[in-house]
Design a protein around this motif. Sequence first.
Motif, PDB file in Angstrom:
ATOM      1  N   ALA A  46       0.839  -1.198   0.000  1.00 25.73           N
ATOM      2  CA  ALA A  46       0.000   0.000   0.000  1.00 25.73           C
ATOM      3  C   ALA A  46       0.878   1.253   0.000  1.00 25.73           C
ATOM      4  O   ALA A  46       0.594   2.229  -0.699  1.00 25.73           O
ATOM      5  CB  ALA A  46      -0.920  -0.003   1.210  1.00 25.73           C
ATOM      6  N   ASP A  47       1.958   1.194   0.758  1.00 27.59           N
ATOM      7  CA  ASP A  47       2.870   2.320   0.893  1.00 27.59           C
ATOM      8  C   ASP A  47       3.509   2.676  -0.453  1.00 27.59           C
ATOM      9  O   ASP A  47       3.495   3.838  -0.869  1.00 27.59           O
ATOM     10  CB  ASP A  47       3.943   1.944   1.933  1.00 27.59           C
ATOM     11  CG  ASP A  47       4.836   3.111   2.285  1.00 27.59           C
ATOM     12  OD1 ASP A  47       4.368   4.267   2.186  1.00 27.59           O
ATOM     13  OD2 ASP A  47       6.000   2.878   2.660  1.00 27.59           O
ATOM     14  N   GLY A  69       1.433   4.484  -2.831  1.00 30.23           N
ATOM     15  CA  GLY A  69       1.135   5.876  -2.518  1.00 30.23           C
ATOM     16  C   GLY A  69      -0.046   6.082  -1.590  1.00 30.23           C
ATOM     17  O   GLY A  69      -0.442   7.217  -1.333  1.00 30.23           O
ATOM     18  N   LEU A  70      -0.627   4.997  -1.079  1.00 34.87           N
ATOM     19  CA  LEU A  70      -1.734   5.166  -0.138  1.00 34.87           C
ATOM     20  C   LEU A  70      -1.215   5.763   1.169  1.00 34.87           C
ATOM     21  O   LEU A  70      -0.139   5.395   1.634  1.00 34.87           O
ATOM     22  CB  LEU A  70      -2.396   3.809   0.171  1.00 34.87           C
ATOM     23  CG  LEU A  70      -3.498   3.341  -0.781  1.00 34.87           C
ATOM     24  CD1 LEU A  70      -2.935   3.064  -2.159  1.00 34.87           C
ATOM     25  CD2 LEU A  70      -4.174   2.092  -0.225  1.00 34.87           C
ATOM     26  N   GLN A 130      -5.834   5.637   4.396  1.00 32.82           N
ATOM     27  CA  GLN A 130      -6.326   4.814   3.276  1.00 32.82           C
ATOM     28  C   GLN A 130      -5.895   3.359   3.428  1.00 32.82           C
ATOM     29  O   GLN A 130      -6.649   2.439   3.104  1.00 32.82           O
ATOM     30  CB  GLN A 130      -5.788   5.367   1.951  1.00 32.82           C
ATOM     31  CG  GLN A 130      -6.393   6.710   1.566  1.00 32.82           C
ATOM     32  CD  GLN A 130      -5.665   7.350   0.402  1.00 32.82           C
ATOM     33  OE1 GLN A 130      -4.469   7.152   0.203  1.00 32.82           O
ATOM     34  NE2 GLN A 130      -6.376   8.145  -0.384  1.00 32.82           N
ATOM     35  N   ASN A 151      -8.793   0.694   3.631  1.00 37.14           N
ATOM     36  CA  ASN A 151      -9.022  -0.118   2.431  1.00 37.14           C
ATOM     37  C   ASN A 151      -8.298  -1.456   2.429  1.00 37.14           C
ATOM     38  O   ASN A 151      -8.744  -2.392   1.774  1.00 37.14           O
ATOM     39  CB  ASN A 151      -8.593   0.667   1.184  1.00 37.14           C
ATOM     40  CG  ASN A 151      -9.428   1.906   0.991  1.00 37.14           C
ATOM     41  OD1 ASN A 151     -10.565   1.833   0.564  1.00 37.14           O
ATOM     42  ND2 ASN A 151      -8.877   3.054   1.363  1.00 37.14           N
ATOM     43  N   ILE A 152      -7.170  -1.510   3.113  1.00 33.23           N
ATOM     44  CA  ILE A 152      -6.355  -2.727   3.027  1.00 33.23           C
ATOM     45  C   ILE A 152      -6.372  -3.519   4.335  1.00 33.23           C
ATOM     46  O   ILE A 152      -6.669  -4.704   4.352  1.00 33.23           O
ATOM     47  CB  ILE A 152      -4.882  -2.373   2.669  1.00 33.23           C
ATOM     48  CG1 ILE A 152      -4.837  -1.502   1.413  1.00 33.23           C
ATOM     49  CG2 ILE A 152      -4.056  -3.636   2.511  1.00 33.23           C
ATOM     50  CD1 ILE A 152      -5.448  -2.120   0.183  1.00 33.23           C
TER      51      ILE A 152
END
Lengths: 255, 213
Positions: free
Chosen positions: B118-119, B122-123, B127, B131-132
């Motif tokens: 995720a990182d 760009g989340l 987020q 979301n994850i």
Amino acid sequence: MYILQALDIHKKFDSLKVLKGVSLQVEKGQVIAIIGPSGSGKSTFLRCLNHLETIDQGEIAIEGEFMARNGPDGFAIYSPEKEIDQIRRKMGMVFQNFNLFPHKSVLENLMLAPMLVKQADKAAAEDKARQLLEKVGLSPKANNYPFELSGGQQQRVAIARALAMEPDIMCFDEPTSALDPELTGEVLQVMKDLASEHMTMIVVTHEIGFAREVADRVIFMDEGLIVEEGTAEDVIVNPYHERTRAFLSKVLMAR
Amino acid sequence: MDYILMLLPSMLKGLTVTLKLFFLTLMLALPLGILMGMARISNFKPLKWFMEFYVWLFRGTPLLLQLLFMYFGLMTLGILLEREVAAYLAFVLNYSAYLAEIFRAGIQSIDRGQYEAADVLGLNRFQTMKNIVMPQVFKRVLPPIGNEVINLVKDTALIYVLAISELSRVARTHVMRDDTFVPFIIAAIFYLIMTGTVQQFFKWLESRFDYYR
């Protein structure tokens, strides 16, 4: 101007020095393969470029913009978080263990970041996602979930997911190491296709054959340092350094 | 049979008291538990330490004592709560502590690679959690949460110590007055219907999350 420039990177975990002054300059469109024994620091180096790890000393610049540079005391100072976020967006990353989002379908895995980070609208994100799935040969799997895919297919989805953010540089951290031998070929093929489209790539790998065939430059790392670097011909076929030779003979013997 | 029909109105009234405590506790303790579970692994040390203390306190003492404290203990300190309010407070605080531990363990069980993926995409942190991480946490914590919810159904009987007429207290009153065991059996049937419903509900919820592994 180099698309990526890393200068004299030092990094330690507690007291263990993992990187002892590693530098790398990459030109646009180049494919760099980093090889070396496990524990040599090659993965850590790649993760530092991506800000998954922070460096202690040295400088990292992407497309001329500094992510980190040495302060007056000789230790690295990072740019403000917002700037780093912008800089990092130019890089895509593919992991050894794929790290797909298991609760999202293949298509959703590809659409998620463009919609959340780039505010792409749903239709555009889906269009792009379907194009990329076609490119990695997985269109029929769009609505499947990651657990329904083979390792090779999962890694191809992971590559497509990274591409969905339209990065300028793609980083690969041992992308085939978690795969059964018969599945590495399909992943390497996707990477070769990318290279032929002049994507800038930095690949940490044990696939000597791939490095030899695709890489413009091969870097051999050991014990936190670059021991030898040059064309594939130089490093893999006619290694100069004793340690490179020892490593290569071990790796190639195992084949 | 006539006796049972005669019992029903007061037992149903007790049941509504029980159900009110049950739903109120769930509605407040679930979101609190999620927040506390996150606070429990916060990088901000004082918050983390406070949550550790909180969990130790509320998981480490009997719920019965906590009920008595919220009413009689606070009363001696000059704070007079309504008995129902004292009961709600004790239940919400107690169940938040248990749920916080479940959510903490759930969050920590998510592979680091998920955060990294995720990182690099760009989340931001919010987020990533929304979301994850949390959607995967919910799937994993469903079985232990189901356990806690069933416990909650039965624990509601404890508020009799504050002389609140919930289901089991009503039953006991009838047993003592009418010299018969029947009200207890009816109460048991009510509890079994409630826990059975919870069990089926969680079975359904878990099946809803079956679409991935």
